[in-house]
Design an enzyme around this catalytic site. Sequence first.
Site, mmCIF file in Angstrom:
data_model
loop_
_atom_site.group_PDB
_atom_site.id
_atom_site.type_symbol
_atom_site.label_atom_id
_atom_site.label_comp_id
_atom_site.label_asym_id
_atom_site.label_seq_id
_atom_site.Cartn_x
_atom_site.Cartn_y
_atom_site.Cartn_z
ATOM 1 N N GLY A 1 9.634 -5.391 3.547
ATOM 2 C CA GLY A 1 8.769 -4.253 3.834
ATOM 3 C C GLY A 1 8.495 -4.146 5.307
ATOM 4 O O GLY A 1 8.908 -4.984 6.116
ATOM 5 N N VAL B 1 8.150 -7.604 7.140
ATOM 6 C CA VAL B 1 8.199 -8.788 6.288
ATOM 7 C C VAL B 1 9.650 -8.987 5.870
ATOM 8 O O VAL B 1 10.277 -8.062 5.345
ATOM 9 C CB VAL B 1 7.314 -8.634 5.035
ATOM 10 C CG1 VAL B 1 7.370 -9.904 4.201
ATOM 11 C CG2 VAL B 1 5.882 -8.331 5.430
ATOM 12 N N ASP C 1 -6.614 -5.794 -3.177
ATOM 13 C CA ASP C 1 -5.372 -5.146 -3.616
ATOM 14 C C ASP C 1 -4.685 -5.982 -4.681
ATOM 15 O O ASP C 1 -3.481 -6.208 -4.634
ATOM 16 C CB ASP C 1 -4.447 -4.921 -2.418
ATOM 17 C CG ASP C 1 -3.306 -3.957 -2.734
ATOM 18 O OD1 ASP C 1 -3.376 -3.287 -3.790
ATOM 19 O OD2 ASP C 1 -2.351 -3.878 -1.948
#
Length: 838
Positions: free
Chosen positions: A555, A562, A694
Amino acid sequence: MFQMSQYFVVFLLFGAVNSQVNPAVCRYPLGMNGGQIQDEDISASSQWSESTAARYGRLDFDDGDGAWCPDVMAEAHSLKEFLQIDLRTLHFVTLVGTQGRHADGVGNEFAQRYRIKYSRDGTRWVSWRDRQGRQIIEGNSNAYDIVLKDLEPPIIARFVRFMPVTDPSMIVCMRVELYGCEWLDGLVSYSAPAGQQMTFRGQQIYLNDTVYDGAVSSSMAEGLGQLTDGSWGLDDFTKSQVYGVWPGYDYVGWTNASLPGGSVEMTFEFDRVRNFTSMKVHCNNMYAWGVKMFRQAVCSFRSDADWEPNPVFFKPKADSISPSARFITVALGNRMASAIRCRFAFSDIWMMFSEIAFQSDTAVYNTSLVPRKRNQAPVDDPTHKIDDSSTRILIGCLVAIIAILLAIIIIILWRQVWQKMIEKASRRMLDDELAVRLSVQREAFVHRSSSLSSDVESTSTYERIFPLGSDYQEPSQLLRKLPEFQAMENLAMIDGASEPSPAQGTDEAPHYAEADIPGAHSYRVTVVNMPLSPGRDGALEEFPRDRLTFKEKLGEGQFGEVHLCEAEGMQEFMKDHCDDICVDPMLVAVKTLREDADKNARNDFMKEIRIISRLRDPNIIRLLAVCVESDPLCMITEYMENGDLNQFLSRHQLQEDGVQADSTSISYGTLINMASQISSGMKYLSSLNFVHRDLATRNCLVGMNNIIKIADFGMSRNLYRGDYYRIQGRAVLPIRWMSWESILLGKFTMASDVWAFGVTLWEILTLCKEQPYAQFTDEQVIENTGEFFRDQNKQVYLLRPACCPESLYSLMLNCWRRNAKERPTFLEIHSTLTEQHD
């Protein structure tokens, strides 16, 4: 003064156009309901009566007889009747809403189905089709509910027609609204060779422009399509972010062998003459498969009848190291034009684009700036003559205003710098005091003093809340959408919450979009200064970069990426917890901070390292090592062999009773064990007063023997972009997992994490086959949270999964209780799941 400085900045940038529209943000009502669209801009093919004329077709209005009603429908599937809206300028339309007739509750007329046609010039009309080619949109089932439908793909148009499709025996009435934003690119069409087909590893890859709305044969002409739909392709061009489409869907691609001259020529037509600064082209670069970004771009310009003789040449830097798709910015040198023609030269066998956007300024000029043909004399036109004395006066006034405003800005900036210097000095003193006080007892993290909180926002994985009161309150400015919230300024007293203290601030609540490091988008850190000393606990040692081998990009965000890597010799850094299962090389996740990141981002990155290095739990991803002696800064964390839990479960089916297990099935007991591990990890975080914010299956990783570890990579991955709702270009919220108080009040506590766990448990027991509240749009999800606030038993809960017993569904419902204090703790949840598993 500050507002004056803002106006000055706007003045300096007046006419600048910010393009590359984001469909997730571009969802504003365009004015049927709000009145910005005037009556004269709403027309219709016919009307049932004067009281049902076109001007009464505004969503949620009850003027006249409460809707637009055409004359009797002539026949089924007729497209003769329409309600037309003129938006005056080109707009990017992403969403439409429809409603039946109001008539004080007496009318029962509505459109069950309808089609949409649109036009950019008022002469050429195009029928909208979805990504599967369907034209008919399912409308209303009653006269009063508002039904919102996403337009996938979006449309770029000035004129839009709603065309009801129904049985001729029915009387149809409609109220409508359009949602989107202004189309600032000004692009009205692009022409190019038609996309081609590739055979890749025995698989057919279709690289045509599927949603192009112009003429298509061997070439495309006079239309717009996937290159302007606001979304761009993944690194792997065989995959797509859109479900149910074929390989190659996101890209338009061409092969070198099929085009003469080794280049692709594209022509872009605009609504008017513009001053172009740059063009951004999103290119694929899977060089190992013969796909590379273009070698050179040569762009010509036309502002009059002829193309100008001096083109712009641009050569991007070749890249045979990173296979990532990327935007390439082509500088256009402030050239004036109403059309641009570019030739993109091949670097390899294939070239693929998924998005093209333009940046331009408003073209304001007099006759001295108008391009004219060579040897052509200036035209003596009295309408274009300029009064020199008036011009000098105007310029003098503008210079004076600019000088005054510059002085104001300098004063404001000086005051802000001085204030921050004082605050930083205070912070250093406070940090030293806290470090001494905590070093004897245990390594922990504390909530910083109130006067400092607004300046210490970072992007760490977890946030620790300091239990000074009954809960933690963060006032939110994002989602005051419900009528109950429009006039309320102090909502912290609901459910017994204490008033916000000065420590909590009022204006700068940390939001998702303010975090820039991928994989750590959600959280603010308030933490004592802990020295980053290599060798301590073996967790923060410097790892040699040359031992990392790039495998895949997981990502990216604004300031970092990442990567999935293989690390050789990582066992040396894991002596305290490396056992027989350690392998060499080892699979790790590497978060990197881009070298151009600002100082605040760098400080936040180092703070996150300090926090994660202290977390020690078998169900929490662990920091293994760092690379901080040189740029780019890196932190190396565990990564599990089987990827994230969402993708892992979606590849499996529930094992049936009496049927032998295989590689594609998973047992109910295994699902409960996974949920129990997640609750164990969250129990550990809550014991430290940390809030994750999250929690979801996308943020849980799966290892050997179905070991689960909680991580935070989900938001940085394009794969899960649809799980996050963007608010006004700033906030990115996983609203389908969030508690009602987190969405409406901005409150994040351990109890809001419990709510998210309930949704995560629901995901697990449905094997992640669909998104939570899949039947709802994002706006409807937000409206449903309003029902939790109103507490009139109208709220909609996620349905019980097929394999879920009533006792476990009761646990989910307890996690979703309106009163946060009535929700179970993670200690209680873990105990319940352990009993279920046993």
